[in-house]
Design a protein around this motif. Structure first.
Motif, PDB file in Angstrom:
ATOM      1  N   GLY A  42      46.622  17.195  85.302  1.00 45.53           N
ATOM      2  CA  GLY A  42      45.644  17.129  84.237  1.00 45.53           C
ATOM      3  C   GLY A  42      45.612  18.406  83.442  1.00 45.53           C
ATOM      4  N   GLY A  43      45.084  18.309  82.257  1.00 44.11           N
ATOM      5  CA  GLY A  43      44.841  19.482  81.459  1.00 44.11           C
ATOM      6  C   GLY A  43      45.764  19.599  80.298  1.00 44.11           C
ATOM      7  N   GLY A  44      45.211  19.833  79.146  1.00 43.19           N
ATOM      8  CA  GLY A  44      45.982  20.099  77.954  1.00 43.19           C
ATOM      9  C   GLY A  44      47.076  19.099  77.749  1.00 43.19           C
ATOM     10  N   GLY A  45      48.143  19.555  77.158  1.00 43.66           N
ATOM     11  CA  GLY A  45      49.275  18.688  76.923  1.00 43.66           C
ATOM     12  C   GLY A  45      50.113  18.502  78.167  1.00 43.66           C
ATOM     13  N   GLY A  92      51.206  19.341  90.512  1.00 39.81           N
ATOM     14  CA  GLY A  92      50.286  19.730  89.456  1.00 39.81           C
ATOM     15  C   GLY A  92      49.065  20.400  90.024  1.00 39.81           C
ATOM     16  N   ALA A  93      48.529  21.334  89.276  1.00 37.30           N
ATOM     17  CA  ALA A  93      47.342  22.061  89.699  1.00 37.30           C
ATOM     18  C   ALA A  93      46.656  22.626  88.466  1.00 37.30           C
ATOM     19  N   GLY A  94      45.404  22.983  88.634  1.00 35.12           N
ATOM     20  CA  GLY A  94      44.668  23.575  87.530  1.00 35.12           C
ATOM     21  C   GLY A  94      43.208  23.723  87.871  1.00 35.12           C
ATOM     22  N   ASP A  95      42.417  23.863  86.828  1.00 36.35           N
ATOM     23  CA  ASP A  95      40.985  24.060  86.972  1.00 36.35           C
ATOM     24  C   ASP A  95      40.236  22.970  86.236  1.00 36.35           C
ATOM     25  N   LEU A  96      39.121  22.583  86.809  1.00 36.56           N
ATOM     26  CA  LEU A  96      38.241  21.573  86.249  1.00 36.56           C
ATOM     27  C   LEU A  96      36.855  22.203  86.163  1.00 36.56           C
ATOM     28  N   ILE A 109      39.289  20.323  81.372  1.00 36.40           N
ATOM     29  CA  ILE A 109      40.294  20.447  82.420  1.00 36.40           C
ATOM     30  C   ILE A 109      41.415  21.335  81.879  1.00 36.40           C
ATOM     31  N   THR A 110      41.952  22.187  82.746  1.00 34.37           N
ATOM     32  CA  THR A 110      43.002  23.120  82.363  1.00 34.37           C
ATOM     33  C   THR A 110      44.157  23.003  83.345  1.00 34.37           C
ATOM     34  N   ASN A 115      47.646  26.364  80.476  1.00 40.49           N
ATOM     35  CA  ASN A 115      46.341  26.990  80.273  1.00 40.49           C
ATOM     36  C   ASN A 115      45.583  26.502  79.042  1.00 40.49           C
ATOM     37  N   ASN A 116      45.884  25.312  78.531  1.00 42.39           N
ATOM     38  CA  ASN A 116      45.103  24.732  77.431  1.00 42.39           C
ATOM     39  C   ASN A 116      43.902  23.995  77.991  1.00 42.39           C
ATOM     40  N   GLU A 117      42.736  24.232  77.400  1.00 39.87           N
ATOM     41  CA  GLU A 117      41.525  23.518  77.802  1.00 39.87           C
ATOM     42  C   GLU A 117      41.471  22.190  77.052  1.00 39.87           C
ATOM     43  N   THR A 118      41.361  21.101  77.805  1.00 39.47           N
ATOM     44  CA  THR A 118      41.242  19.775  77.209  1.00 39.47           C
ATOM     45  C   THR A 118      39.850  19.246  77.518  1.00 39.47           C
ATOM     46  N   PRO A 119      39.072  18.911  76.491  1.00 38.69           N
ATOM     47  CA  PRO A 119      37.715  18.418  76.741  1.00 38.69           C
ATOM     48  C   PRO A 119      37.716  17.072  77.452  1.00 38.69           C
TER      49      PRO A 119
END
Length: 177
Positions: A42-45, A92-96, A109-110, A115-119
């Protein structure tokens, strides 16, 4: 009329034998990849490989985690920062980040890859169930909606991430300290 022939150890009967037939649908899309943050996350593009196709199509099949039943009477704190991982062929990994403002939930989600923030949209907390979705633009400008349904238990969440035609993959998260 019944015919039976015997040639050596081979038997041929006139009555048809039922063979066991099975269907094996392991023909996932493949190709793509590239440097656009590929990965089923998840996250960004970068969500769902940034629109990239699953380059490990033959090696792993999308599977969904087994979620416990949601408890609409449970009271959990879904807001906050979460570190998540997605169990997909490319990982995949990231921040929510989930925010609660005036009784409504929002967030973003990023992906660790870009590192793009996706609303997030449609962020809902019903008892211990946290669900949300977000859109990402893939290769060729194709739009895809990523849907997540998870169960929050204390400082952990576990659920399913539905990545359009790519399948559904387990997602797990821990509250960031």
């Amino acid at each position: 009329i019944n015919f039976s022939y015997r040639i050596g150890k081979m038997n041929v009967d006139a009555r048809p034998r039922r063979s066991r037939k099975s269907i094996n649908n392991d023909d996932l899309k493949d190709g793509g990849g590239g440097d656009n943050g590929g990965g089923m996350e998840g996250g960004g593009g970068a969500a769902a490989g940034g629109g990239q196709r699953n380059t490990n199509a033959g090696s792993a099949k999308p599977t969904a985690s087994t979620l416990p039943k949601a408890d609409s009477a449970a009271v959990v704190k879904a807001e906050g920062s979460w570190n998540y991982t997605v169990e997909s062929p490319q990982g995949g990994a990231g921040d929510l980040v989930i925010k609660k403002e005036n009784g409504s939930y929002t967030g973003y989600i990023t992906s660790k890859r870009n590192n793009n923030e996706t609303p997030l949209s449609s962020v809902n907390v019903n008892g211990n169930e946290l669900s949300f979705q977000y859109e990402m633009t893939g290769q060729g400008g194709n739009q895809m909606v990523i849907k997540v349904r998870s169960i929050v238990t204390g400082d952990e969440l576990a659920g399913d991430m539905s990545v359009g035609t790519f399948g559904t993959f387990p997602i797990k998260g821990k509250r960031a300290q």
